[in-house]
Design a protein around this motif. Structure first.
Motif, PDB file in Angstrom:
ATOM      1  N   LEU A 250       3.871  80.227  57.385  1.00 31.69           N
ATOM      2  CA  LEU A 250       2.560  80.589  57.907  1.00 31.69           C
ATOM      3  C   LEU A 250       2.652  81.025  59.367  1.00 31.69           C
ATOM      4  CD1 LEU A 250       0.303  77.794  56.375  1.00 31.69           C
ATOM      5  CD2 LEU A 250       0.321  80.214  55.784  1.00 31.69           C
ATOM      6  N   ILE A 251       3.469  80.348  60.127  1.00 34.89           N
ATOM      7  CA  ILE A 251       3.632  80.726  61.540  1.00 34.89           C
ATOM      8  C   ILE A 251       4.274  82.104  61.654  1.00 34.89           C
ATOM      9  CG2 ILE A 251       4.870  80.145  63.660  1.00 34.89           C
ATOM     10  CD1 ILE A 251       4.409  77.215  62.945  1.00 34.89           C
ATOM     11  N   LYS A 252       5.284  82.378  60.836  1.00 35.40           N
ATOM     12  CA  LYS A 252       5.926  83.698  60.865  1.00 35.40           C
ATOM     13  C   LYS A 252       4.948  84.793  60.471  1.00 35.40           C
ATOM     14  CE  LYS A 252      10.688  82.317  60.033  1.00 35.40           C
ATOM     15  NZ  LYS A 252      11.832  82.401  59.115  1.00 35.40           N
ATOM     16  N   ALA A 253       4.134  84.539  59.457  1.00 37.00           N
ATOM     17  CA  ALA A 253       3.152  85.535  59.026  1.00 37.00           C
ATOM     18  C   ALA A 253       2.109  85.762  60.112  1.00 37.00           C
ATOM     19  CB  ALA A 253       2.483  85.085  57.734  1.00 37.00           C
ATOM     20  N   TYR A 254       1.713  84.695  60.795  1.00 36.90           N
ATOM     21  CA  TYR A 254       0.734  84.825  61.880  1.00 36.90           C
ATOM     22  C   TYR A 254       1.303  85.669  63.010  1.00 36.90           C
ATOM     23  CZ  TYR A 254      -2.244  83.611  65.806  1.00 36.90           C
ATOM     24  OH  TYR A 254      -3.062  83.674  66.897  1.00 36.90           O
ATOM     25  N   HIS A 255       2.534  85.388  63.429  1.00 32.38           N
ATOM     26  CA  HIS A 255       3.132  86.136  64.530  1.00 32.38           C
ATOM     27  C   HIS A 255       3.413  87.578  64.137  1.00 32.38           C
ATOM     28  CE1 HIS A 255       3.370  82.946  67.409  1.00 32.38           C
ATOM     29  NE2 HIS A 255       4.035  82.150  66.590  1.00 32.38           N
ATOM     30  N   LYS A 256       3.667  87.816  62.869  1.00 29.46           N
ATOM     31  CA  LYS A 256       3.881  89.188  62.411  1.00 29.46           C
ATOM     32  C   LYS A 256       2.590  89.977  62.463  1.00 29.46           C
ATOM     33  CE  LYS A 256       5.729  91.790  58.540  1.00 29.46           C
ATOM     34  NZ  LYS A 256       6.278  91.729  57.172  1.00 29.46           N
ATOM     35  N   THR A 257       1.488  89.336  62.077  1.00 30.90           N
ATOM     36  CA  THR A 257       0.189  90.014  62.069  1.00 30.90           C
ATOM     37  C   THR A 257      -0.372  90.159  63.479  1.00 30.90           C
ATOM     38  OG1 THR A 257      -0.257  89.053  59.900  1.00 30.90           O
ATOM     39  CG2 THR A 257      -2.120  89.969  61.094  1.00 30.90           C
ATOM     40  N   TYR A 258      -0.361  89.088  64.251  1.00 35.17           N
ATOM     41  CA  TYR A 258      -0.926  89.076  65.601  1.00 35.17           C
ATOM     42  C   TYR A 258       0.216  88.951  66.596  1.00 35.17           C
ATOM     43  CZ  TYR A 258      -5.046  87.943  62.876  1.00 35.17           C
ATOM     44  OH  TYR A 258      -6.039  87.952  61.954  1.00 35.17           O
ATOM     45  N   LYS A 259       0.795  90.063  66.954  1.00 31.44           N
ATOM     46  CA  LYS A 259       1.940  90.048  67.860  1.00 31.44           C
ATOM     47  C   LYS A 259       1.495  89.572  69.225  1.00 31.44           C
ATOM     48  CE  LYS A 259       4.156  93.578  65.306  1.00 31.44           C
ATOM     49  NZ  LYS A 259       5.426  93.925  65.010  1.00 31.44           N
ATOM     50  N   LYS A 260       2.421  88.908  69.918  1.00 33.66           N
ATOM     51  CA  LYS A 260       2.126  88.363  71.234  1.00 33.66           C
ATOM     52  C   LYS A 260       1.930  89.496  72.236  1.00 33.66           C
ATOM     53  CE  LYS A 260       4.696  84.108  70.621  1.00 33.66           C
ATOM     54  NZ  LYS A 260       5.782  83.263  71.121  1.00 33.66           N
TER      55      LYS A 260
END
Length: 65
Positions: free
Chosen positions: A52-62
């Motif tokens: 879930l964390i990887k999918a979140y960072h992939k969708t909402y890049k820093k």
């Protein structure tokens, strides 16, 4: 159990299969405990959070902000 001589080999094979399966489960449990891996109910869901964390960072890049 072990009464009919014509089916004794089937009973022995089933008995060995059950014992080996239970031994496998016990050894796997000991291995996980020794290495600090999750056991029991938490074992199946421990990797879901990382995904879930990887999918979140992939969708909402820093952002640089």
């Amino acid at each position: 159990m072990f009464q009919n001589p014509s089916t004794i080999w089937i009973e022995i094979v089933v008995l060995l299969a059950v014992i080996s399966f239970l031994l496998f489960l016990f050894i796997r449990y000991l291995y996980r405990k020794k290495n600090g891996l999750p056991t029991g109910e938490c074992a199946c869901c421990s990797n879901k959070g990382k995904g879930l964390i990887k999918a979140y960072h992939k969708t909402y890049k820093k952002n640089g902000n």
